[in-house]
Design a protein around this motif. Sequence first.
Motif, short mmCIF file in Angstrom:
data_model
loop_
_atom_site.label_atom_id
_atom_site.label_comp_id
_atom_site.label_asym_id
_atom_site.label_seq_id
_atom_site.Cartn_x
_atom_site.Cartn_y
_atom_site.Cartn_z
N LEU A 88 0.81 -1.22 0.00
CA LEU A 88 0.00 0.00 0.00
C LEU A 88 0.84 1.27 0.00
O LEU A 88 0.54 2.22 -0.71
CB LEU A 88 -0.92 0.02 1.23
N CYS A 96 -5.58 -1.37 -4.33
CA CYS A 96 -5.66 -1.85 -2.96
C CYS A 96 -5.84 -0.69 -1.98
O CYS A 96 -6.50 -0.84 -0.96
CB CYS A 96 -4.43 -2.68 -2.62
N GLN A 97 -5.27 0.47 -2.31
CA GLN A 97 -5.48 1.64 -1.46
C GLN A 97 -6.96 1.98 -1.42
O GLN A 97 -7.53 2.23 -0.35
CB GLN A 97 -4.68 2.83 -1.98
N THR A 100 -8.83 -0.72 0.63
CA THR A 100 -8.69 -0.65 2.09
C THR A 100 -9.44 0.54 2.65
O THR A 100 -10.05 0.44 3.71
CB THR A 100 -7.21 -0.57 2.55
#
Length: 137
Positions: A88, A96-97, A100
Amino acid sequence: MSSCPPARQLVEAVESETMSPELDDHIELCSACRAMLSSLREESEGLTISVGDLWVKERISCPHRDILLSYVNEALTPAEMDFITFHLNVVECPYCQADTTELADLLSQESARNLEDSVDRSLRRSAAVLSENRRSN
Ligand SMILES: [Zn+2]
Ligand SMILES: [Zn+2]
């Protein structure tokens, strides 16, 4: 033709510059793996960075959403937490940032709701106890 080996195995073969006979046989027959292997070789040449790091940088190994959820919950092993933090913050994987952030949002909403629920439940329970007492008295 035997089925394709996991990609990780190809990376390891390039990194260690050793090829098991089975892998060698497979690559003889499989053009997909052959192409992958040669592009891995090209990438590894002239680069000080290991192919494994490159693998991570190329975002080929995005963690599964379940893993991200566990990450948000801080329910992973320290090594796994490190890997995701790296993914990240160092790789700065935008997918993925975003995931999340979304999961963390969901989770905070969820825990707020759970809190309300448990308050609600305990109120109900004490109400039930009260009426129970009233009935037995
Ligand atoms: Zn193959
Ligand atoms: Zn990712």
